[in-house]
Design a protein around this motif. Structure first.
Motif, PDB file in Angstrom:
ATOM      1  N   ARG A 118       0.810  -1.218   0.000  1.00  0.00           N
ATOM      2  CA  ARG A 118       0.000   0.000   0.000  1.00  0.00           C
ATOM      3  C   ARG A 118       0.846   1.272   0.000  1.00  0.00           C
ATOM      4  O   ARG A 118       0.314   2.364  -0.183  1.00  0.00           O
ATOM      5  CB  ARG A 118      -0.903   0.017   1.238  1.00  0.00           C
ATOM      6  N   THR A 119       2.136   1.157   0.269  1.00  0.00           N
ATOM      7  CA  THR A 119       2.995   2.334   0.381  1.00  0.00           C
ATOM      8  C   THR A 119       4.364   2.010  -0.211  1.00  0.00           C
ATOM      9  O   THR A 119       4.806   0.866  -0.141  1.00  0.00           O
ATOM     10  CB  THR A 119       3.106   2.779   1.859  1.00  0.00           C
ATOM     11  N   PRO A 120       5.040   2.994  -0.808  1.00  0.00           N
ATOM     12  CA  PRO A 120       6.304   2.694  -1.492  1.00  0.00           C
ATOM     13  C   PRO A 120       7.474   2.378  -0.556  1.00  0.00           C
ATOM     14  O   PRO A 120       8.441   1.749  -0.968  1.00  0.00           O
ATOM     15  CB  PRO A 120       6.583   3.966  -2.300  1.00  0.00           C
ATOM     16  N   SER A 121       7.394   2.819   0.693  1.00  0.00           N
ATOM     17  CA  SER A 121       8.493   2.556   1.625  1.00  0.00           C
ATOM     18  C   SER A 121       7.943   2.548   3.045  1.00  0.00           C
ATOM     19  O   SER A 121       6.850   3.051   3.311  1.00  0.00           O
ATOM     20  CB  SER A 121       9.589   3.616   1.492  1.00  0.00           C
ATOM     21  N   LEU A 122       8.732   1.971   3.944  1.00  0.00           N
ATOM     22  CA  LEU A 122       8.301   1.866   5.337  1.00  0.00           C
ATOM     23  C   LEU A 122       9.533   1.825   6.228  1.00  0.00           C
ATOM     24  O   LEU A 122      10.523   1.164   5.907  1.00  0.00           O
ATOM     25  CB  LEU A 122       7.484   0.580   5.532  1.00  0.00           C
ATOM     26  N   GLU A 123       9.470   2.539   7.351  1.00  0.00           N
ATOM     27  CA  GLU A 123      10.494   2.431   8.385  1.00  0.00           C
ATOM     28  C   GLU A 123       9.944   1.512   9.472  1.00  0.00           C
ATOM     29  O   GLU A 123       8.846   1.719   9.980  1.00  0.00           O
ATOM     30  CB  GLU A 123      10.815   3.800   8.986  1.00  0.00           C
ATOM     31  N   PHE A 124      10.717   0.500   9.813  1.00  0.00           N
ATOM     32  CA  PHE A 124      10.335  -0.434  10.863  1.00  0.00           C
ATOM     33  C   PHE A 124      11.216  -0.183  12.076  1.00  0.00           C
ATOM     34  O   PHE A 124      12.433  -0.043  11.955  1.00  0.00           O
ATOM     35  CB  PHE A 124      10.503  -1.877  10.367  1.00  0.00           C
ATOM     36  N   VAL A 125      10.581  -0.099  13.257  1.00  0.00           N
ATOM     37  CA  VAL A 125      11.311   0.137  14.510  1.00  0.00           C
ATOM     38  C   VAL A 125      11.023  -1.033  15.449  1.00  0.00           C
ATOM     39  O   VAL A 125      10.060  -1.006  16.215  1.00  0.00           O
ATOM     40  CB  VAL A 125      10.885   1.475  15.168  1.00  0.00           C
ATOM     41  N   PRO A 126      11.850  -2.087  15.386  1.00  0.00           N
ATOM     42  CA  PRO A 126      11.687  -3.183  16.332  1.00  0.00           C
ATOM     43  C   PRO A 126      12.296  -2.801  17.680  1.00  0.00           C
ATOM     44  O   PRO A 126      13.389  -2.246  17.739  1.00  0.00           O
ATOM     45  CB  PRO A 126      12.460  -4.332  15.677  1.00  0.00           C
ATOM     46  N   VAL A 127      11.566  -3.088  18.758  1.00  0.00           N
ATOM     47  CA  VAL A 127      12.049  -2.807  20.110  1.00  0.00           C
ATOM     48  C   VAL A 127      12.129  -4.133  20.855  1.00  0.00           C
ATOM     49  O   VAL A 127      11.134  -4.837  20.991  1.00  0.00           O
ATOM     50  CB  VAL A 127      11.108  -1.835  20.861  1.00  0.00           C
ATOM     51  N   ASP A 128      13.320  -4.484  21.332  1.00  0.00           N
ATOM     52  CA  ASP A 128      13.509  -5.733  22.058  1.00  0.00           C
ATOM     53  C   ASP A 128      14.738  -5.589  22.946  1.00  0.00           C
ATOM     54  O   ASP A 128      15.603  -4.756  22.683  1.00  0.00           O
ATOM     55  CB  ASP A 128      13.693  -6.901  21.083  1.00  0.00           C
ATOM     56  N   VAL A 129      14.824  -6.418  23.992  1.00  0.00           N
ATOM     57  CA  VAL A 129      15.962  -6.337  24.912  1.00  0.00           C
ATOM     58  C   VAL A 129      17.181  -7.108  24.416  1.00  0.00           C
ATOM     59  O   VAL A 129      18.257  -6.985  24.985  1.00  0.00           O
ATOM     60  CB  VAL A 129      15.597  -6.827  26.337  1.00  0.00           C
ATOM     61  N   PHE A 145      12.829  -7.264   2.021  1.00  0.00           N
ATOM     62  CA  PHE A 145      12.046  -6.081   1.657  1.00  0.00           C
ATOM     63  C   PHE A 145      12.969  -4.903   1.319  1.00  0.00           C
ATOM     64  O   PHE A 145      13.374  -4.143   2.209  1.00  0.00           O
ATOM     65  CB  PHE A 145      11.122  -5.682   2.805  1.00  0.00           C
ATOM     66  N   PRO A 146      13.294  -4.708   0.042  1.00  0.00           N
ATOM     67  CA  PRO A 146      14.190  -3.606  -0.346  1.00  0.00           C
ATOM     68  C   PRO A 146      13.646  -2.218  -0.021  1.00  0.00           C
ATOM     69  O   PRO A 146      14.426  -1.272   0.095  1.00  0.00           O
ATOM     70  CB  PRO A 146      14.340  -3.789  -1.863  1.00  0.00           C
ATOM     71  N   ALA A 147      12.340  -2.072   0.121  1.00  0.00           N
ATOM     72  CA  ALA A 147      11.748  -0.761   0.412  1.00  0.00           C
ATOM     73  C   ALA A 147      11.699  -0.458   1.906  1.00  0.00           C
ATOM     74  O   ALA A 147      11.146   0.554   2.318  1.00  0.00           O
ATOM     75  CB  ALA A 147      10.336  -0.687  -0.171  1.00  0.00           C
ATOM     76  N   LEU A 148      12.296  -1.325   2.715  1.00  0.00           N
ATOM     77  CA  LEU A 148      12.254  -1.177   4.170  1.00  0.00           C
ATOM     78  C   LEU A 148      13.536  -0.545   4.688  1.00  0.00           C
ATOM     79  O   LEU A 148      14.630  -0.831   4.195  1.00  0.00           O
ATOM     80  CB  LEU A 148      12.087  -2.575   4.794  1.00  0.00           C
ATOM     81  N   THR A 149      13.410   0.335   5.676  1.00  0.00           N
ATOM     82  CA  THR A 149      14.547   0.779   6.478  1.00  0.00           C
ATOM     83  C   THR A 149      14.229   0.406   7.922  1.00  0.00           C
ATOM     84  O   THR A 149      13.056   0.311   8.306  1.00  0.00           O
ATOM     85  CB  THR A 149      14.801   2.297   6.379  1.00  0.00           C
ATOM     86  N   ILE A 150      15.279   0.194   8.711  1.00  0.00           N
ATOM     87  CA  ILE A 150      15.071  -0.240  10.089  1.00  0.00           C
ATOM     88  C   ILE A 150      15.880   0.625  11.037  1.00  0.00           C
ATOM     89  O   ILE A 150      17.085   0.784  10.872  1.00  0.00           O
ATOM     90  CB  ILE A 150      15.440  -1.727  10.269  1.00  0.00           C
ATOM     91  N   GLN A 151      15.189   1.190  12.007  1.00  0.00           N
ATOM     92  CA  GLN A 151      15.817   1.933  13.096  1.00  0.00           C
ATOM     93  C   GLN A 151      15.512   1.146  14.373  1.00  0.00           C
ATOM     94  O   GLN A 151      14.533   1.411  15.066  1.00  0.00           O
ATOM     95  CB  GLN A 151      15.270   3.361  13.167  1.00  0.00           C
TER      96      GLN A 151
END
Length: 196
Positions: A118-129, A145-151
């Motif tokens: 549904r969207t050309p790109s997405l930032e994913f923010v996984p939070v874990d210990v 997922f080439p359109a993904l960035t991760i912070q």
């Protein structure tokens, strides 16, 4: 059992430019001792679950999720497989998806796929210990997922306001994902505090 410390996994390849990892979670030996003393003096005796998720603990939990008796992962996966597109539609094309207690993000990738339809790109923010599990799962997601960035944030989801306060500001829409079984790591007071 040893105190949790957030340190990068030296076995991982150099992170691609679409990946960053912020270490907000640090537990000193004194804090671990205080938490253990308090929990083991309580009735009933308890230990805070985030101390279980070091390298070995995360591997053991992943193995537990594969057991026939552990139905939660299968139930959540089935819900996401059945309704991911509907959930993505209700999220109204966020530019950022935050997941509290992400672990391996195995189930989350189902929703990420639906959002990226549904969207050309997405930032994913996984939070874990567990910094190691965040790093390895992030590399897998970035490959898929080439359109993904991760912070990514190595942090404690029990206090999301504190943990997420260091995120870069964004002009887009943010959605927060907290899959149901993770709430089992909290007592009633902690669960209410998180959800308020």
């Amino acid at each position: 059992m040893r105190p949790m410390t957030a340190s990068p996994d030296p076995r991982q390849p150099e992170a691609p430019s679409r990946f960053s990892l912020d270490h907000t979670f640090q537990t000193s030996g004194d804090q671990f001792a205080d938490d253990s003393r308090r929990g083991l003096s309580a009735t009933p005796k308890t230990l805070l679950p985030h101390y279980f998720y070091d390298d070995l603990g995360s591997i053991l939990f992943a193995a537990i999720c594969e057991l026939p008796e552990y139905y939660l992962t299968r139930a959540e996966t089935e819900i996401l497989q059945t309704h991911a597109r509907d959930i993505a539609a209700q999220m109204n094309a966020p530019s950022r998806l935050i997941e509290l207690g992400s672990g391996t993000a195995r189930k989350t990738r189902i929703l990420i796929r639906a959002l990226l339809e549904r969207t050309p790109s997405l930032e994913f923010v996984p939070v874990d210990v567990d910094a190691g599990v965040i790093t390895s799962s992030s590399h897998e997601l970035l490959t898929e997922f080439p359109a993904l960035t991760i912070q990514a944030i190595c942090g404690d989801f029990r206090d999301p306001q504190q943990t997420l306060s260091r995120l870069d500001s964004t002009t887009g829409r943010t959605a927060v994902l907290f899959l149901g079984s993770s709430i089992g790591n909290l007592d009633l007071e902690g669960a209410e505090s998180l959800l308020i």
